[in-house]
Design a protein around this motif. Structure first.
Motif, mmCIF file in Angstrom:
data_model
loop_
_atom_site.group_PDB
_atom_site.id
_atom_site.type_symbol
_atom_site.label_atom_id
_atom_site.label_comp_id
_atom_site.label_asym_id
_atom_site.label_seq_id
_atom_site.Cartn_x
_atom_site.Cartn_y
_atom_site.Cartn_z
ATOM 1 N N ASP A 152 -73.403 211.066 87.372
ATOM 2 C CA ASP A 152 -73.603 209.666 86.992
ATOM 3 C C ASP A 152 -72.285 208.906 86.879
ATOM 4 O OD1 ASP A 152 -72.567 210.772 84.717
ATOM 5 O OD2 ASP A 152 -74.317 210.386 83.456
ATOM 6 N N THR A 153 -71.186 209.595 87.164
ATOM 7 C CA THR A 153 -69.871 208.951 87.272
ATOM 8 C C THR A 153 -69.248 209.387 88.586
ATOM 9 O OG1 THR A 153 -69.532 208.914 84.871
ATOM 10 C CG2 THR A 153 -67.579 208.734 86.267
ATOM 11 N N VAL A 154 -68.895 208.444 89.426
ATOM 12 C CA VAL A 154 -68.258 208.774 90.707
ATOM 13 C C VAL A 154 -67.008 207.928 90.852
ATOM 14 C CG1 VAL A 154 -70.414 209.420 91.830
ATOM 15 C CG2 VAL A 154 -69.627 207.071 91.972
ATOM 16 N N ASN A 155 -66.106 208.413 91.654
ATOM 17 C CA ASN A 155 -64.896 207.656 91.934
ATOM 18 C C ASN A 155 -65.130 206.726 93.121
ATOM 19 O OD1 ASN A 155 -63.172 208.830 89.905
ATOM 20 N ND2 ASN A 155 -63.311 210.709 91.097
ATOM 21 N N THR A 156 -64.253 205.784 93.288
ATOM 22 C CA THR A 156 -64.375 204.854 94.408
ATOM 23 C C THR A 156 -64.507 205.635 95.711
ATOM 24 O OG1 THR A 156 -61.954 204.740 94.429
ATOM 25 C CG2 THR A 156 -63.135 202.978 93.296
ATOM 26 N N GLY A 157 -65.504 205.272 96.507
ATOM 27 C CA GLY A 157 -65.755 205.965 97.761
ATOM 28 C C GLY A 157 -66.535 207.251 97.605
ATOM 29 N N GLY A 158 -66.814 207.667 96.380
ATOM 30 C CA GLY A 158 -67.541 208.903 96.143
ATOM 31 C C GLY A 158 -69.044 208.712 96.265
ATOM 32 N N ALA A 206 -70.259 204.915 96.379
ATOM 33 C CA ALA A 206 -69.540 203.914 95.576
ATOM 34 C C ALA A 206 -68.650 203.050 96.464
ATOM 35 C CB ALA A 206 -68.700 204.607 94.516
ATOM 36 N N PRO A 207 -68.351 201.834 96.037
ATOM 37 C CA PRO A 207 -67.446 200.977 96.819
ATOM 38 C C PRO A 207 -66.030 201.547 96.825
ATOM 39 C CG PRO A 207 -67.897 200.010 94.666
ATOM 40 C CD PRO A 207 -68.804 201.196 94.790
ATOM 41 N N ASN A 231 -77.283 202.866 85.649
ATOM 42 C CA ASN A 231 -75.877 202.501 85.837
ATOM 43 C C ASN A 231 -75.094 203.719 86.295
ATOM 44 O OD1 ASN A 231 -76.362 199.893 84.976
ATOM 45 N ND2 ASN A 231 -75.834 200.344 82.845
ATOM 46 N N ILE A 232 -74.312 203.544 87.334
ATOM 47 C CA ILE A 232 -73.407 204.592 87.798
ATOM 48 C C ILE A 232 -71.984 204.120 87.525
ATOM 49 C CG2 ILE A 232 -72.603 205.920 89.782
ATOM 50 C CD1 ILE A 232 -75.346 205.663 90.982
ATOM 51 N N ILE A 233 -71.286 204.882 86.706
ATOM 52 C CA ILE A 233 -69.916 204.524 86.358
ATOM 53 C C ILE A 233 -69.018 204.762 87.571
ATOM 54 C CG2 ILE A 233 -68.012 204.937 84.776
ATOM 55 C CD1 ILE A 233 -70.526 203.803 83.470
ATOM 56 N N ILE A 234 -68.196 203.782 87.890
ATOM 57 C CA ILE A 234 -67.274 203.894 89.016
ATOM 58 C C ILE A 234 -65.867 204.094 88.463
ATOM 59 C CG2 ILE A 234 -66.456 202.858 91.150
ATOM 60 C CD1 ILE A 234 -69.483 203.389 91.025
ATOM 61 N N GLY A 235 -65.351 205.268 88.649
ATOM 62 C CA GLY A 235 -64.010 205.583 88.160
ATOM 63 C C GLY A 235 -62.967 205.421 89.250
#
Length: 418
Positions: A152-158, A206-207, A231-235
């Motif tokens: 539920d948390t991904v990094n940019t582009g993940g 993710a963007p 909601n997906i957290i974007i780290g």
């Protein structure tokens, strides 16, 4: 009005009550849909009002044209509805009162927004009758359904896997092939997929740049009903919270060091497993990339065959979006003792001096002869020396000195006393 239609339907086919003389035998059908022992209440004719309202008891009474009970007669139940089942079989035999009961169960096969009907026919050797039941709407239920994102948390582009378990207002899974739609407020997500055993999945990406709110919303819906918004957290991978280390940090030529990169985002969270970390080096060799497990990516660095002019190689770790960090590995030449062997005249005596270079300082020196100990026995720096005094008139001998660096590498030097 519905009650009047039911009564009229029964009267047309044969009569739901019975009792007086008729031209032919009669079957009457009564229904108990709420298992309270009372038949033909208005609510008995309506099924699927909730998750516990799928079954009903039908009671038939079979009488001859004189109103007497017909005993031991087989009555068969049929229906054209694909949703009405007879879990205990569709045949019953009348008892001494000319009666028999049968269990029906409704298992919805489609989603529908309107009430529908199902007709159930009871047939004996000389009579038949039917009863009409009402099947309430079967719709997608947000309260019984669930949606999750992994992670539920991904990094940019993940990426994250979106899983929707879709259930009806009866707390049953929706029919296979039900279309589930997905929409993202930022980033991208699979537009739609169909259910298998109630489950539909989608892939969220993710963007490449983090949104101002630090999260993206994914809306999941089916049959024009929103099931859930998650909601997906974007780290953002944060070099200040990440680290890169070399173990050991000083090696000799052609040896190896383990490079460990611990990757975290701006929230201090470890990046998802499988995040690709790329490696480059100014000298020596290292694999091009490695994937993270529990936030860590490791690679084995091998030093070049000769010491670089700077005395070090710099290894840089990066992801697709950011440079995580750089670590230097000091490269020393191999442990060397100069000279490797020397001779002192035993008659005149003298002092033997040995120089230690390479390896990883500091060094310890030991002798296999108590009479000829090195001085000093510990050397701190590369290029340092130790000496051995041979008194005049010493006996002929061969003395071996073992030099060990801080990484337990060893080298020997020999003193010939002749």
């Amino acid at each position: 009005m519905k009650r009047m239609l039911i009564l009229l339907f029964c009267l047309i086919l044969a009569s739901c009550g019975g009792g007086s003389e008729t031209d032919t035998p009669t079957i009457t059908i009564d229904i108990d849909g709420n298992d309270n022992g009372v038949f033909n209440e208005q609510s008995d004719f309506y099924l699927l009002e909730n998750s516990n309202d799928k079954e009903a008891i039908l009671k038939i009474t079979y009488k001859d044209k004189y109103g007497k009970s017909i005993v031991g007669s087989v009555v068969t139940f049929t229906t054209e509805s694909k949703e009405v089942l007879f879990p205990m079989g569709n045949k019953v035999t009348t008892d001494v009162n000319g009666q028999a009961t049968i269990l029906i169960r409704v298992e919805p096969t489609i989603l529908r927004s309107l009430t529908t009907t199902a007709s159930i026919l009871a047939t004996a050797s000389e009579a038949k009758n039917a009863i009409l039941i009402y099947l309430m709407p079967v719709t997608v239920s947000p309260s019984f359904s669930s949606v999750s994102a992994t992670p539920d948390t991904v990094n940019t582009g993940g990426t994250a896997a979106i899983t929707a378990l879709v259930k009806t207002n009866l707390n049953s899974i929706v029919p296979n092939g039900t279309v589930v739609n997905f929409a993202a407020s930022c980033g991208t997500v699979t537009a739609s997929s169909t259910t298998t055993n109630g489950v539909a999945t989608a892939t969220y990406t993710a963007p490449l740049t983090a949104p101002a709110e630090s999260f993206c919303m994914v809306t999941v819906s089916s049959n024009n009903v929103i099931l859930k918004v998650i909601n997906i957290i974007i780290g953002i991978i944060d070099p200040t919270k990440s680290s890169i280390t070399a173990t050991p940090s000083t090696i000799v030529v052609e040896e190896t060091s383990v490079i460990t990169v611990m990757v975290k985002n701006n929230l201090g969270q470890l990046v998802p497993n499988g995040t690709v970390v790329n490696f480059t080096t100014t000298c020596g060799a290292i694999p091009a990339s490695a994937a993270t497990t529990n936030g860590a990516a490791t690679a084995s660095f091998k030093a070049p065959a000769t010491q670089p002019a700077s005395g070090k190689c710099s290894i840089t770790a990066s992801t697709s979006s950011v440079v995580v960090g750089t670590v230097d590995v000091t490269i020393n030449p191999r442990l060397t003792i100069t000279p490797a062997s020397q001779t002192i005249n035993r008659i005149s005596g003298g002092t033997a001096v040995f120089t230690i270079t390479g390896g990883v300082p500091g060094y310890t020196v030991t002798s296999d002869r108590p009479s000829f100990q090195p001085s000093p026995a510990a050397v701190a720096q590369s290029g340092g020396t130790f000496s051995v005094i041979v008194p005049a008139g010493s006996a002929a001998d061969t003395v071996t000195y073992t030099i060990k660096d801080s990484m337990e590498r060893t080298k020997t030097a020999v003193l010939q006393i002749q």
